[in-house]
Design an enzyme around this catalytic site. Structure first.
Site, PDB file in Angstrom:
ATOM      1  N   GLU A   1     -10.158   7.255   4.360  1.00 43.29           N
ATOM      2  CA  GLU A   1      -9.079   6.753   5.216  1.00 43.29           C
ATOM      3  C   GLU A   1      -9.086   7.413   6.599  1.00 43.29           C
ATOM      4  OE1 GLU A   1      -5.379   5.699   3.229  1.00 43.29           O
ATOM      5  OE2 GLU A   1      -6.275   6.149   1.308  1.00 43.29           O
TER       6      GLU A   1
ATOM      7  N   ASP B   1       0.855  -1.177   0.000  1.00 42.26           N
ATOM      8  CA  ASP B   1       0.000   0.000   0.000  1.00 42.26           C
ATOM      9  C   ASP B   1       0.898   1.236   0.000  1.00 42.26           C
ATOM     10  OD1 ASP B   1      -2.187   1.641   0.037  1.00 42.26           O
ATOM     11  OD2 ASP B   1      -3.170   0.684   1.734  1.00 42.26           O
TER      12      ASP B   1
HETATM   13  C1  BGC Z   1      -3.775   8.508  -2.172  1.00 42.88           C
HETATM   14  C2  BGC Z   1      -4.033   7.797  -0.953  1.00 42.88           C
HETATM   15  C3  BGC Z   1      -2.976   8.178   0.047  1.00 42.88           C
HETATM   16  C4  BGC Z   1      -3.015   9.670   0.278  1.00 42.88           C
HETATM   17  C5  BGC Z   1      -2.012  10.119   1.301  1.00 42.88           C
HETATM   18  C6  BGC Z   1      -3.811   9.974  -1.889  1.00 42.88           C
HETATM   19  O1  BGC Z   1      -3.565  10.641  -3.045  1.00 42.88           O
HETATM   20  O2  BGC Z   1      -4.716   8.092  -3.084  1.00 42.88           O
HETATM   21  O3  BGC Z   1      -4.046   6.487  -1.309  1.00 42.88           O
HETATM   22  O4  BGC Z   1      -3.116   7.507   1.246  1.00 42.88           O
HETATM   23  O5  BGC Z   1      -2.870  10.328  -0.936  1.00 42.88           O
HETATM   24  O6  BGC Z   1      -1.176  11.097   0.893  1.00 42.88           O
HETATM   25  C1  BGC Z   2      -5.095   3.034   0.299  1.00 45.19           C
HETATM   26  C2  BGC Z   2      -5.375   1.935  -0.676  1.00 45.19           C
HETATM   27  C3  BGC Z   2      -5.297   2.445  -2.079  1.00 45.19           C
HETATM   28  C4  BGC Z   2      -3.985   3.132  -2.307  1.00 45.19           C
HETATM   29  C5  BGC Z   2      -3.839   3.740  -3.677  1.00 45.19           C
HETATM   30  C6  BGC Z   2      -3.865   3.792  -0.033  1.00 45.19           C
HETATM   31  O1  BGC Z   2      -3.737   4.910   0.773  1.00 45.19           O
HETATM   32  O2  BGC Z   2      -4.976   2.486   1.590  1.00 45.19           O
HETATM   33  O3  BGC Z   2      -6.628   1.363  -0.424  1.00 45.19           O
HETATM   34  O4  BGC Z   2      -5.482   1.411  -2.984  1.00 45.19           O
HETATM   35  O5  BGC Z   2      -3.826   4.167  -1.366  1.00 45.19           O
HETATM   36  O6  BGC Z   2      -4.580   4.878  -3.809  1.00 45.19           O
END
Ligand code: BGC
Ligand code: BGC
Length: 835
Positions: free
Chosen positions: A520, A320
């Protein structure tokens, strides 16, 4: 000017609860405890021989390139050509050419550019195509115009695996239209604590539903293994995630620690994996979280022992988002431990360059055994060969690619609308007020009524699902839009009035309200209290009811929440969860046909237990003292009486205002304190609305913003330094939130501009904000968002923040403050302040 963004916040873990996760025993070797699974995708001798041949000619650099997946926001096709990466992804906030709401054709164009880059690279042996992964988690949800399905929590209520299969089929087709290969779905989390900000990504709190959906969704996305449709035209690679235990972290803390025993881990949290593997899922994503103190990204027992050796998973394990960087001893740029534990592909959005170099060095030095690297690449190649990407040609030339009319086509939307109908759960229907006569005079109120972003939730066009408006959803229908259509067709009238005001008294009011989007950890909460903005929705319901208007509530949320007061104030109450783009599915359920029958009866049954109290977590079917308001499986139909006795509206003592809230609704969370201090003088704690330091240098009083005395007015008289601060009951551990780009957000109004430097701080570390305050228009409410990183950089210990808010100046300043919170802000300061 800085805008405020999201009102949602997240869990503030105290250091006392966080500590338990730190060390834990290693997991008992899982020998013999995981099921021996047989995938329906059989190992093909020709494919394996082909992999041997490809591998034999690959350079070490090429192998390392294959195991790294950068984000499209941080690389160019030229980088792909140079490093020969195995894959790219678009994270929730990255889109082709940096345009979140760009046309679908941009996706195809960029997919071609990446393809050309990989195929144009100078390979030692065979050219290896790059694959693109995306979070198509409720439909192809990053792309404008795509069909958006209800989030998984709603799909759980349908208890309909065939429908889930069709959801997968439509999602795959729409992805292929845009040239993509791979989705990071399904989420197979079994969600045990609804304070978790990702609750809505899970189908259920109970393994039974997750187990029964896992193969259906995988087959919908990838096609049925053993048939021609498997990874054929219109299909994509699926990812079961997040292995394992993501839904069972302590306190529902995102990326936290799952304390479950090995048996519970397998039987509850692991329920979906065996069926997914059996159905042939080709990728599995490691969870950010840990199990009994050990980060899954570094767990050989879980990634290799359980998954590969015992469950016989022969596809690829992807990490991840920089999840490897959380393994003890690792950084985002270096983590041999993850590879050794069994990770096959690093998700290295922005860290790819350093990671590439370090991984290469670790292979060369032997720290990462060549055999392990070869195995990782073998798995990646196996998935690529099975997916047909070696022979499919450029993305734009594949079947269905570029057929934009399929994105959000009527046929696809019909599947989503059916899913909406089946996902709604009727919780109350006093006096059988529903179904409504469609030829009535209907008032449609609430800020969710005509708000497609709100009804769609997080992971919608943007990561948090915020910053978008109805015009970004061509072809979609808001809930009001659906009601208007149904009512107009029957000769009634539907009037949209967000605040519920009306001229002529309506026959009935439908109020659509609920949680604003989040994703999240931003969605983590301390309690299950629904408490948006000063309980304004409750006030609206009560006002309408007091006027003698029957009230139907449609509640949008990513989880069951404590809404006793809202239930009391409603005649009927529909839990709609996050229905997505087909708001028409809501009206389908609410109105009678001309003949007087319900057009559709409610089928949805709760896949999560509904709480009776705000502090009732965890709450799951099978608990010893199970005492929900509505149990798992509850859902009225029109045949039911639908009455509900008056519910207790008492809040449990000691519950904070809301999470991430430092100051809100004119109050600090219970047990916290607002303090004023002079240099040298004693600190004055201000339990009420007004007070001053002994010298009178700094005074505070109550002031109104949206309600009576819901803000504080601070006056510094300029005679020397003085500080206002808020101290927490216990020190907060906000290190995770700091890494996750959250900000300290303050909503304020300057009445007298500062005459000297002003600092905003946390536990002794501060940043200058005088410049921002002077730039703000006098007398107007506005916001400032200072990234938590700035306080960290200024020396704050983010694991122990005892004083999460201070504001200080020696000069004159008159400042009203209505809210202070930790939140994900769309427009945070780019530099850490200025005077
Ligand atoms: C991503 C997430 C990530 C978050 C944290 C987002 O652009 O899609 O997956 O956890 O940025 O920076
Ligand atoms: C998330 C995932 C996701 C990934 C890509 C992460 O922060 O936990 O579920 O697939 O980002 O965006």
């Amino acid at each position: 000017m800085l805008h405020r963004a999201l009102t949602c916040a997240f869990l503030l873990a105290t250091t006392s609860t966080g500590a338990a996760a730190a060390q834990g025993s290693a997991i008992a070797r899982p020998e013999g405890i995981w099921p021996n699974v047989k995938s329906s995708v059989s190992r093909n001798a020709d494919t394996e021989a082909r992999i041997d041949a490809i591998l034999a000619r690959m350079s070490i650099e090429e192998k390392v390139g294959q195991v790294i997946q950068p984000d499209i926001g941080s690389i160019t096709p030229a980088d792909v050509r140079k490093y020969k990466f195995g894959s790219v992804l678009n994270g929730g906030n990255s889109s082709p050419y940096g345009n979140e709401t760009g046309p679908a054709s941009d996706w195809v164009k960029l997919a071609d550019e990446f393809w050309d880059a990989a195929m144009g690279a100078d390979w030692a042996g065979e050219k290896i195509p790059v694959i693109w992964g995306s979070d198509a988690v409720h439909g192809h949800s990053n792309v404008v115009g795509a069909t958006l399905f209800p989030h998984n929590i709603g799909l759980g209520n349908t208890r309909n695996p065939d429908l889930i299969r069709r959801v997968g089929e439509v999602t795959a087709r729409e992805m292929v239209v845009t040239g993509l290969d791979w989705t990071f779905a399904p989420t197979l989390a079994v969600v045990r604590d609804d304070r978790w900000g990702r609750s809505y990504e899970g189908y259920s709190e109970d393994p039974e539903i997750v187990r029964s959906y896992a193969s259906a969704i995988v087959e919908g996305l990838q096609g049925r293994a053993g048939t021609k449709e498997f990874l054929g035209p219109g299909k994509v690679i699926a990812t079961a995630k997040h292995f394992i235990g993501d839904g069972g972290t302590e306190g529902g803390k995102d990326q936290g620690d799952n304390p479950s025993s090995a048996d519970r881990l397998r039987d509850i949290h692991g329920a979906g994996y065996a069926p997914a593997i059996e159905a042939g899922v080709q990728a599995i994503m490691s969870s950010f979280s840990s199990v009994r103190g050990e980060k899954v990204h570094g767990s050989r027992d879980l990634l290799t022992g359980a998954l590969k050796e015992q469950m016989n998973f022969d596809g690829l394990v992807v990490g991840d988002w920089n999840g490897h960087g959380q393994v003890p001893g690792c950084t985002n740029e270096s983590c041999a431990a993850s590879v050794k534990a069994g990770l096959d592909m690093f998700m290295a959005p922005d860290s790819w360059k350093g990671l590439y170099e370090n991984t290469l060095a670790q292979v060369r030095s032997g720290e990462i055994p060549m055999a392990r690297l070869d195995d990782a690449v073998r798995r990646i190649l196996r998935v690529k060969l099975r997916s047909g990407v070696f022979s499919k040609g450029k993305p734009s030339t594949r079947p269905l690619a570029g057929r934009y009319e399929l994105l959000g086509s009527a046929e696809h939307r019909a599947v989503a609308r059916q899913a909406v109908r089946e996902s709604l759960v009727l919780l109350k229907n006093q006096g059988k007020i529903l179904p409504l006569a469609a030829n009535a005079k209907v008032l449609v109120a609430g800020d969710g009524a005509d708000n497609i972003a709100k009804q769609s939730g997080g992971w919608t066009l943007t990561w948090q699902g915020t910053g978008v408006t109805n015009k970004d959803f061509p072809g979609a229908t808001s809930i009001f839009g659906g009601i208007r259509e149904a009512v107009n067709a029957a000769g009634g009238t539907a009037t949209l009035s967000i605040d519920g005001s009306y001229g002529e008294k309506p026959d009935v009011a439908i109020v659509v309200f609920g949680e604003d989007p989040y994703a999240e950890f931003v969605g983590d909460r301390q309690t299950l209290e629904y408490s948006a903005d000063d309980k304004k929705d409750l006030a609206l319901l009560r006002k309408l009811k007091a006027a003698g208007i029957p009230v139907v509530s449609v509640f949008l949320s990513g989880r069951p929440l404590w809404v006793n007061a809202e239930l009391n104030a409603s005649d009927a109450f529909v839990a709609a969860f996050l229905p997505g783009s087909e708001g028409g599915g809501v009206a389908d359920m609410l109105f009678r046909s001309a003949e007087g029958n319900a057009r559709h009866d409610f089928k949805g049954k709760l896949s999560f237990s509904w709480p009776k109290r705000a502090d009732q977590t965890p709450l799951n079917r099978g608990d010893a003292d199970y005492d929900p308001l509505f149990p798992y499986g509850f859902g009225l139909t029109y045949a039911d009486e639908g009455t509900l006795p008056r519910l207790s509206e008492e809040r449990p003592v000691g519950t904070a205002n809301g999470d991430g809230v430092i100051f809100g609704r004119g109050r600090v969370p219970s047990g916290w304190m607002l303090n004023l201090a002079d240099e040298g003088g004693p600190t004055a704690s201000i339990p009420g609305n007004a007070g001053a330091t002994a010298s009178g240098r700094l005074r505070v009083s109550g002031v109104d913003r949206r309600a009576q005395e819901d803000a504080r007015f601070f006056v510094w008289d300029g005679s020397g330094p003085a500080t206002a601060s808020i101290s927490a009951l216990r020190p907060l551990d906000i290190s995770r939130e700091t890494g996750g780009e959250l900000s300290l957000v303050m909503d304020y109004r300057v009445d007298v501009a500062p005459t000297g430097p002003v600092s905003l701080g946390m536990s002794g570390a501060s940043v200058p904000i005088g410049g921002a305050l002077r730039a703000a228009s006098v007398g107007q409410w506005t916001s400032i968002a200072v990234p938590l990183q700035c306080f960290h950089a200024a020396g704050a210990d983010m694991q122990r923040i005892a004083v999460p808010f201070t504001i200080a100046t020696a000069g004159r300043l008159s400042l009203a403050v209505s809210d202070v919170r930790l939140a994900y802000a769309q427009v945070p300061m780019t530099q850490c302040g200025r005077e």
